[in-house]
Design a protein around this motif. Structure first.
Motif, mmCIF file in Angstrom:
data_model
loop_
_atom_site.group_PDB
_atom_site.id
_atom_site.type_symbol
_atom_site.label_atom_id
_atom_site.label_comp_id
_atom_site.label_asym_id
_atom_site.label_seq_id
_atom_site.Cartn_x
_atom_site.Cartn_y
_atom_site.Cartn_z
ATOM 1 N N ALA A 58 6.174 63.262 -3.583
ATOM 2 C CA ALA A 58 4.785 62.812 -3.663
ATOM 3 C C ALA A 58 4.450 61.741 -2.640
ATOM 4 O O ALA A 58 3.295 61.420 -2.423
ATOM 5 N N SER A 59 5.487 61.166 -2.001
ATOM 6 C CA SER A 59 5.206 60.017 -1.141
ATOM 7 C C SER A 59 4.785 60.455 0.249
ATOM 8 O O SER A 59 5.523 60.354 1.209
ATOM 9 N N GLN A 60 3.552 60.961 0.346
ATOM 10 C CA GLN A 60 3.105 61.447 1.651
ATOM 11 C C GLN A 60 1.891 60.684 2.127
ATOM 12 O O GLN A 60 1.142 60.126 1.350
ATOM 13 N N THR A 89 3.332 61.934 7.318
ATOM 14 C CA THR A 89 4.587 61.219 7.191
ATOM 15 C C THR A 89 4.924 61.059 5.714
ATOM 16 O O THR A 89 4.046 61.077 4.867
ATOM 17 N N GLY A 90 6.187 60.921 5.435
ATOM 18 C CA GLY A 90 6.625 60.736 4.059
ATOM 19 C C GLY A 90 8.018 60.152 4.082
ATOM 20 O O GLY A 90 8.592 59.907 5.154
ATOM 21 N N SER A 91 8.558 59.892 2.925
ATOM 22 C CA SER A 91 9.898 59.334 2.926
ATOM 23 C C SER A 91 10.653 59.715 1.663
ATOM 24 O O SER A 91 10.061 60.176 0.701
ATOM 25 N N LYS A 121 16.699 54.502 2.960
ATOM 26 C CA LYS A 121 15.394 55.127 3.073
ATOM 27 C C LYS A 121 15.350 56.019 4.311
ATOM 28 O O LYS A 121 15.794 55.626 5.384
ATOM 29 N N VAL A 122 14.841 57.230 4.136
ATOM 30 C CA VAL A 122 14.724 58.144 5.265
ATOM 31 C C VAL A 122 13.249 58.465 5.461
ATOM 32 O O VAL A 122 12.571 58.923 4.550
#
Lengths: 819, 74
Positions: free
Chosen positions: A28-30, A44-46, A53-54
């Motif tokens: 969900a982190s986009q 981007t997201g991670s 963290k990538v």
């Protein structure tokens, strides 16, 4: 020790399932943004792996990494300059050979690559078996087979990313044997790597290949970083010529062909089994109907109709449920603001309410947008979009547009009731720069939802006998102005813009996933809200100032004040001696006005007897005396007060309206409207019309609202149609027609303007898109009004004449040859 | 013979790419190179563009652009 954050780039060809991989990795982190300076979307997201963290950047899908298209340039610049720790190359396992073409170009950049051999499930269904170990050995890079859609291989992929991005060991970079060009390449490479400055920043073999290809970006890099660029570039040019004359082939072609030959060899050696079945068996069967000569257009019209029906019609119905929420927000704001006086309204109250109204007018569209964006995502994911372009390209091409202009045009309101904001947003996918710009600039001339109220108003007054005909006219005539306009633009201001070949892949059909569709819809609605709110707020405040200042003169203030005293004195005289009179003295009268207002509003929104009873109870508790006046029942004294109060209440309302009108008349905008009359009189617009048109700038819905304020009610409940007809006795259907056509060509609203700025990247196109429609609109309105008057045409005759003219222009420009 | 003159259903082999710059690059990126075998699947409802099948995937191209691909009918 703190570990460095890893930066991973996702690269792959279109339709390789790249976005699914991106979603699977980042959850969900986009975050969506644009690449700096350009309009290409940057996702981007991670995620976290082993506590580290990538960061993942999803590069735009491209077939290759040349500098011919914006997406490819953006991808390549990112890889070259941002120096990601790793590239994950998502490749379609069922289409290995073509996908390797991009893989090679990534490997040549000498960044660690992990090949994600995706869609293994599809490949297996087609009876394709790939020896990933052999492939990995040949490429010198990790190869992970996955079917991310089903979750298969995700763990292994994460592991490989982890390992590859941590590994310090430098392995021998992958090299393509360019055969007869090798000797040329090593000569160029030698010259380039003698320059330590550039050799440290860019792989020298890559630069040599790119220079031999004649790539413009590579030449720019060389010019920037090399010490004696002219000398080396001249040397390269000489080598290119030498190669061409020796091998009778352009060097760039030789390079591309060699890549395919190597891809062929490698894929053959890695493929354990491949049956020669058409890989798109089912899709091809479906296309026999969907792209059929007769059925295709019918299906297309059906899809467009459904898009309209679901988003505009059903979305509009949804606003019946969401509007009360926004109204509640407004009344909530109202309740915390200072109360109005008998005739004077505190500025903070007026401004805040104006502000909330402006924002609400846009938020009201959110349900429509949500459905619209969801449907667009379905069209995109299913693979129908390229078919739409395929069917209509010929038609649009005649006017300098592109097959892919279809969707934006449909969204913008090719018939009636679209919205230019999502339409302009959806232009992003058009690869042809010239056609893309022409589409963006002409979309605001289509019929958006907000233009409709004014059409309806004018048709009801001036074309009451021919409502259907007039509505059909205005709904379709806009397209007949858009097409010639697009053609004119592409032959004039846009003639130097790059035009791209049409060539487009027709991917197999996919069933869209609910998650993907909803996710994109939410994301785009959010983007819209974020972008729009601040700017609309700023414009709303400016308009507020322009509409309310400088305000009334002291003299007029005194006049209205005596009017007020007059009205209240009348009231007190009537209630003299009444037992209730003491309760409505001084400040209490105003308190009663507010109480009365609130009670009526509460009653209006209450549904059912239960709710009405609850409201009665609440108001009775709040003030039992006022409640008696509001609901006198059989109390004769109270009834008397009620009657007198009603008079003073409506006297106040009338005063307020008069003040508002006078303020607008006097305002900067009002004066501007009057000053514009010399220019607009030939189009049949008087100053009142001018003011309402000026006030529509923030949102076109307000044209009707402003007219409502300008044409006052004489009797309670009189419709605006009646009021306008009475207020403008000299107006003829020709006036109405000219005004309708001007509204059709009205410059884009604030929200659309912002999208135009975002999509074109330049403020001058925003200004252009404001001025051209205004000038054209005045021209068309003048033509219809003055021309019609001159020839003695009736409104209906003028309508037919103009339609004929527009149709002839469209057909005429359609035959002009494209450059 | 050039590709634009091929009728739907025809199969052919690419001989030469006369397209240059952007068009040439785009064709090469989508996998058109000498020796490739392709099939014309259909024309659009308004005749243009045409749809090709190359090695298992489908591509649409305008006739005007297909003029720059020399083919040999098989």
């Amino acid at each position: 020790m703190k570990r460095k954050k890893a930066l991973v780039a996702l690269a792959g060809q279109p339709n390789s399932g790249k976005s699914t991989v991106f979603n699977a990795l980042t959850g969900a982190s986009q975050h969506v943004a644009n690449y700096p300076g350009v309009t290409v979307e940057k996702m981007t997201g991670s995620y976290r792996h082993d506590g580290a963290k990538v960061e993942v950047v999803d590069l735009p899908g491209t077939y290759s990494l040349t500098s011919y298209s914006l997406e490819e340039r953006v991808s390549r610049d990112f890889l070259l300059h941002e120096k990601p720790s790793l590239v994950v190359n998502v490749a379609d396992a069922s289409n290995l050979k073509r996908n390797l073409y991009l893989t090679f170009q990534l490997l040549e950049l000498e960044i660690p690559v992990v090949v994600d051999l995706n869609m293994m499930d599809v490949a297996e269904r087609r009876d394709i078996e790939i020896d990933t170990k052999e492939l990995s050995r040949q490429l010198g890079a990790a190869v992970v087979p996955t079917a991310i859609k089903t979750g298969r291989g995700k763990k292994k992929l994460l592991e490989s990313i982890h390992v590859a991005s941590r590994s310090k060991q430098v392995c021998e970079p992958f090299r393509i044997d360019y055969g007869s060009m090798e000797s040329f390449l090593s000569e160029v490479e030698e010259r380039v790597s003698a320059e330590t400055a550039i050799a440290a920043s860019y792989p020298s073999r890559w630069l040599a290949v790119k220079l031999m290809e004649g790539d413009s970006e590579a030449r720019r890099l060389a010019r920037k970083h090399l010490l004696g660029p002219d000398e080396i570039l001249a040397f390269v040019e000489e080598k290119r010529k030498e190669f061409e004359s020796k091998h009778a082939e352009k060097p760039e072609k030789h390079i591309a062909f060699r890549r395919y030959q190597v891809a062929d060899t490698i894929s053959k050696s890695a493929l354990k089994r491949q049956t020669v079945v058409s890989s798109q068996f089912l899709s091809d069967k479906a296309d026999r109907f969907i792209c059929n000569r007769f059925l295709g257009p019918v299906i297309l019209v059906g899809v467009i109709y459904l898009l309209y029906y679901l988003s505009i019609v059903q979305g509009y119905n949804l606003t019946n449920y969401t509007w009360p929420l926004l109204a509640k927000l407004r009344s909530l704001t109202e309740s915390i603001l200072p109360n109005p006086g008998f005739i004077e309204e505190p500025v903070i109250r007026a401004l805040t309410l104006w502000f909330v109204d402006s924002i609400n007018a846009l938020l009201n569209y959110v349900p429509i947008f949500f459905i619209l964006f969801g449907l667009i995502a379905i069209l995109e994911d299913s693979g129908y979009m390229p078919r739409m372009a395929f069917i209509l390209d010929r038609l649009f091409q005649r006017f300098g547009l592109h097959g892919q202009s279809t969707l934006p045009m449909v969204l913008g309101g090719i018939y009636v009731g679209g919205c230019a904001v999502p339409a302009v947003m959806s232009c992003k996918g058009i690869p042809d720069e010239k056609a893309r710009m022409a589409t963006i600039l002409t979309i605001p001339m289509l019929n958006c939802l907000a233009k409709v109220p004014l059409y309806v108003l004018l048709i009801n007054i001036y074309f009451a006998q021919h409502k259907g005909l007039a509505m059909f006219f205005i709904s379709t005539v806009t397209l007949l102005m858009v097409l010639p306009m697009a053609k004119i633009l592409t032959h004039t201001v846009l003639k130097d813009k790059e035009s791209a070949p049409f060539i487009m892949e027709m991917p197999p059909y996919h069933v869209p996933t609910i998650r993907g569709v909803l996710g994109r819809a939410v994301q785009r609605v959010w983007l819209f809200i974020r972008k729009i709110i601040t700017i609309v707020a700023a414009i709303a405040i400016i308009l507020f100032v322009l509409l309310l200042f400088p305000g009334l003169s002291d003299e007029r203030k005194v006049y209205y004040s005596t009017q007020k005293d007059h009205a209240t004195a009348k009231f007190y005289k009537k209630v003299e001696g009444n037992p209730y009179a003491e309760h409505v003295q001084g400040k209490n009268l105003m308190a009663l006005v507010i109480y009365w207002d609130k009670y009526k509003k509460a009653k209006m929104t209450a549904k059912g007897k239960e709710a009405a009873r609850a409201i009665n109870k609440k108001f009775k508790e709040e003030n039992p005396v006022f409640f008696k006046i509001v609901q006198p029942k059989k109390d004769k004294d109270a009834k008397k007060v009620t009657r007198a109060f009603k008079k003073v209440f409506s006297a106040r309302k009338k005063l307020l309206r008069e003040i508002k009108k006078e303020k607008i008349d006097n305002s900067f905008l009002g004066r501007l409207g009057q000053a514009m009359v010399p220019f607009t009189q030939w189009a049949g617009f008087n100053w009142r019309v001018n003011v309402s048109l000026l006030a529509s700038f923030a949102a076109k819905e307000s044209s009707v609202a402003t007219l409502g304020a300008l044409y006052q009610q004489e009797e309670e409940g009189e419709s605006l149609e009646k009021r306008m007809e009475k207020g403008e006795e000299g107006f003829t259907p020709l006036h109405g027609l000219a005004l309708m056509l001007f509204m059709a060509l009205y410059p884009p609203c604030v929200a659309t303007s912002i999208m135009i700025k975002v999509q074109t990247g330049q403020i001058r196109w925003l200004i252009f898109s404001m001025i051209v429609p205004t000038v054209l609109g005045i021209f068309v309105a003048t033509l219809v009004f003055s021309g019609g008057n001159l020839l003695g045409l009736s409104g209906l005759q003028a309508m037919f004449a103009f339609y004929g003219l527009a149709l002839a222009t469209t057909i005429g420009t359609g035959f002009v040859k494209n450059r | 013979m050039t590709l634009d003159r091929m009728k739907p259903g025809a199969e052919c082999c690419v001989n030469k790419l006369t397209a240059e710059d952007r068009l040439g690059q785009r064709l090469m990126d989508l996998g058109v190179y000498p020796g490739l075998r392709l099939k014309v699947v259909r024309n659009a409802p308004l005749e243009d563009p045409m749809e090709l099948e190359l090695e298992g995937y489908y591509v649409s191209i305008r006739h005007e652009e297909a003029r720059f691909v020399e083919v040999e009918q098989q």
